[in-house]
Design a protein around this motif. Structure first.
Motif, short mmCIF file in Angstrom:
data_model
loop_
_atom_site.label_atom_id
_atom_site.label_comp_id
_atom_site.label_asym_id
_atom_site.label_seq_id
_atom_site.Cartn_x
_atom_site.Cartn_y
_atom_site.Cartn_z
N UNK A 184 0.85 -1.18 0.00
CA UNK A 184 0.00 0.00 0.00
C UNK A 184 0.89 1.24 0.00
N UNK A 185 0.40 2.32 -0.62
CA UNK A 185 1.12 3.58 -0.70
C UNK A 185 0.26 4.70 -0.14
N UNK A 186 0.86 5.56 0.68
CA UNK A 186 0.16 6.72 1.20
C UNK A 186 1.17 7.85 1.36
N UNK A 187 0.68 9.04 1.66
CA UNK A 187 1.64 10.13 1.88
C UNK A 187 2.28 10.01 3.26
N UNK A 188 3.41 10.63 3.42
CA UNK A 188 4.22 10.43 4.63
C UNK A 188 3.54 10.90 5.89
N UNK A 189 2.71 11.94 5.80
CA UNK A 189 2.06 12.46 7.00
C UNK A 189 0.99 11.50 7.51
N UNK A 190 0.22 10.92 6.59
CA UNK A 190 -0.76 9.92 7.00
C UNK A 190 -0.07 8.72 7.64
N UNK A 191 1.04 8.31 7.06
CA UNK A 191 1.80 7.18 7.61
C UNK A 191 2.26 7.50 9.04
N UNK A 192 2.77 8.69 9.25
CA UNK A 192 3.23 9.07 10.59
C UNK A 192 2.07 9.16 11.58
N UNK A 193 0.92 9.65 11.11
CA UNK A 193 -0.26 9.73 11.99
C UNK A 193 -0.68 8.34 12.45
N UNK A 194 -0.68 7.39 11.54
CA UNK A 194 -1.07 6.02 11.88
C UNK A 194 -0.04 5.39 12.82
N UNK A 195 1.24 5.68 12.59
CA UNK A 195 2.28 5.19 13.50
C UNK A 195 2.10 5.75 14.90
N UNK A 196 1.75 7.03 14.98
CA UNK A 196 1.54 7.66 16.28
C UNK A 196 0.32 7.05 16.98
N UNK A 197 -0.70 6.74 16.19
CA UNK A 197 -1.91 6.13 16.73
C UNK A 197 -1.62 4.73 17.28
N UNK A 198 -0.73 4.01 16.63
CA UNK A 198 -0.47 2.63 17.05
C UNK A 198 0.49 2.55 18.23
N UNK A 199 1.54 3.37 18.22
CA UNK A 199 2.61 3.18 19.20
C UNK A 199 3.06 4.45 19.90
N UNK A 200 2.40 5.58 19.64
CA UNK A 200 2.88 6.84 20.19
C UNK A 200 1.94 7.47 21.20
N UNK A 201 2.05 8.77 21.35
CA UNK A 201 1.27 9.49 22.35
C UNK A 201 -0.21 9.57 21.99
N UNK A 202 -0.56 9.24 20.75
CA UNK A 202 -1.97 9.28 20.34
C UNK A 202 -2.66 7.93 20.46
N UNK A 203 -2.04 7.00 21.16
CA UNK A 203 -2.56 5.63 21.22
C UNK A 203 -3.97 5.56 21.79
N UNK A 204 -4.31 6.44 22.70
CA UNK A 204 -5.64 6.42 23.30
C UNK A 204 -6.55 7.50 22.73
N UNK A 205 -6.08 8.25 21.73
CA UNK A 205 -6.88 9.35 21.16
C UNK A 205 -7.75 8.84 20.01
N UNK A 334 -9.01 16.26 19.92
CA UNK A 334 -8.70 16.02 21.33
C UNK A 334 -7.21 16.07 21.61
N UNK A 335 -6.40 16.13 20.54
CA UNK A 335 -4.94 16.10 20.70
C UNK A 335 -4.31 16.59 19.41
N UNK A 336 -3.21 17.33 19.53
CA UNK A 336 -2.38 17.67 18.39
C UNK A 336 -0.97 17.17 18.68
N UNK A 337 -0.44 16.38 17.76
CA UNK A 337 0.93 15.86 17.89
C UNK A 337 1.78 16.52 16.82
N UNK A 338 2.91 17.07 17.23
CA UNK A 338 3.84 17.72 16.30
C UNK A 338 5.03 16.80 16.07
N UNK A 339 5.33 16.50 14.82
CA UNK A 339 6.46 15.64 14.48
C UNK A 339 7.19 16.16 13.26
N UNK A 340 8.15 15.37 12.78
CA UNK A 340 8.93 15.78 11.62
C UNK A 340 10.31 16.28 12.02
#
Length: 402
Positions: A184-205, A334-340
């Motif tokens: 599957x192919x997606x843009x880098x920001x969507x990929x990072x958002x999903x990574x944050x959702x799975x294993x980062x600070x957004x896991x419960x958001x 409910x949350x804003x995560x800044x990355x990059x």
């Protein structure tokens, strides 16, 4: 050649079952029946089917809950995913197990402007390297993120401003042919958002924004736990929101875009101008030493107390905060995560973004709104890409039944 997903019969129950095992670990058939709101008999049938597909196994007896002991179910230990996170100036590649725990990860500098053949060849070489390091002979799937607009359904980049030669290139199919697995192919920001959702600070958001500040600026949008791409996949392209009618020309060809003021390339440009004009001896010394300046150099100058660098960071954070304040009023996350990459500058940038966002948004929208830095770093893209392909594989297992 039709893509592997075309024409597959989706089994929603199988997908939910596999997702539970991915996100929660081994579960008994009784627990799965409760969570999926189906009978144990139905769970048993689906586990049998998934076992035939090599996706799930019975892992022994579960702890007794009274009466007959249930059976533990787990993901197959043979499941392996690759995550390929391509940025404007670097690559991160890794291999994970079915639960998306990284087994091996590598990072390498690479210029996206070298074109798809060169960049993808390097990425695929790195995949083979991490597969060898982790002892992986075969992949169940691979996810790819690229720094530009993507037609998710066709698996191609579409008119990416900073990616010459990539427009319409069949990234997904080329990688799938080389690796011999679903991609599957997606843009880098969507990929990072999903990574944050799975294993980062957004896991419960359930509803959050992931803002990437790198060479460019983009935003991943998660609504009620699901990634929102928009009708054509362009949702979240905030870097090209105009913030000044008479600003600098952006890579997209327009003038006054947020990215042209506040992205990493813009910071490097303005820092270089300040150094050459003699307004900052710290930046001038760094320019003389290194030949060119990056956003990271601006951060180094901030640490040395350079007032020009501090002002550059404040100006960048102010512009980003203005746009985020509008997004907060519109979306109420409910949350804003800044990355990059630019977030390596640290808390001076975050403090300015927070201050402007909180001041310019409605108090009701920001009263319980954390704005935090991502803690995953480059590995977030690897995990996010692996999660995206896991969702595709788990929801449409080859040979799966409805």
């Amino acid at each position: 050649m039709r893509h592997w997903l075309a024409g597959r019969t989706e089994s929603r129950l199988q997908a939910r079952l596999l997702a539970e095992l991915r996100d929660e670990g081994p579960l008994s058939k009784a627990q799965l029946a409760d969570r999926l709101e189906v009978s144990r008999t139905t769970v048993g049938v689906e586990v049998g089917r998934l076992g035939e597909l090599g996706l799930a196994i019975e892992a022994g007896p579960a702890a007794s809950r009274g009466g007959r002991r249930s059976v533990l179910v787990d993901l197959s230990p043979d499941i392996r995913f690759a995550g390929i996170a391509i940025g404007a100036t670097g690559l991160s590649v890794g291999v994970t197990d079915g639960r998306l725990t990284t087994l091996a990860v590598r990072h390498r500098l690479c210029d996206i402007k070298q074109g798809p053949e060169t960049v993808l060849a390097l990425a695929l070489d790195m995949v083979r390297e991490v597969m060898g390091e982790a002892g992986v002979a075969e992949l169940s799937g691979a996810g790819v993120g690229v720094p530009g607009p993507v037609d998710f359904h066709r698996g191609v980049s579409v008119s990416p401003p900073i990616m010459p030669g990539w427009d319409g290139y069949p990234v997904r199919d080329a990688v799938s042919r080389d690796l011999g697995c679903p991609v599957v192919l997606d843009n880098d920001v969507n990929v990072l958002a999903v990574g944050e959702q799975h294993a980062g600070v957004a896991k419960t958001a359930r509803d959050f924004l992931f803002v990437k500040i790198g060479t460019g600026i983009g935003c991943g949008i998660v609504v009620d736990g699901d990634l929102y791409r928009g009708v054509d996949g362009c949702a979240g392209d905030i870097g090209h929101i105009r913030v000044d009618d008479f600003g600098p020309t952006c890579a997209c060809g327009n003038t006054g875009c947020l990215e042209a003021f506040a992205g990493g390339a813009a910071l490097a440009r303005d820092a270089t101008a300040a150094a050459r004009a003699g307004r900052s001896t710290v930046l001038a010394d760094l320019l003389a030493e290194r030949g060119s300046l990056t956003a990271a150099d601006v951060g180094s100058a901030v640490e040395l107390g350079d007032p020009v660098a501090v002002q550059l960071i404040r100006d960048s954070g102010h512009r980003i905060g203005q746009v985020l304040a509008s997004l907060v009023s519109f979306f109420n996350p409910g949350l804003i995560v800044i990355g990059g990459g630019v977030t390596g500058i640290g808390h001076s940038l975050l403090a300015e973004i927070r201050g402007v966002t909180y001041r310019r948004s409605l108090p009701l929208a920001t009263g319980n709104l954390p704005i935090v830095l991502s803690e995953l770093g480059a590995e977030g893209g690897v995990v996010g890409a692996a999660r995206l392909v896991s969702e595709a594989v788990y929801s449409s297992p080859p040979g799966g039944a409805a």
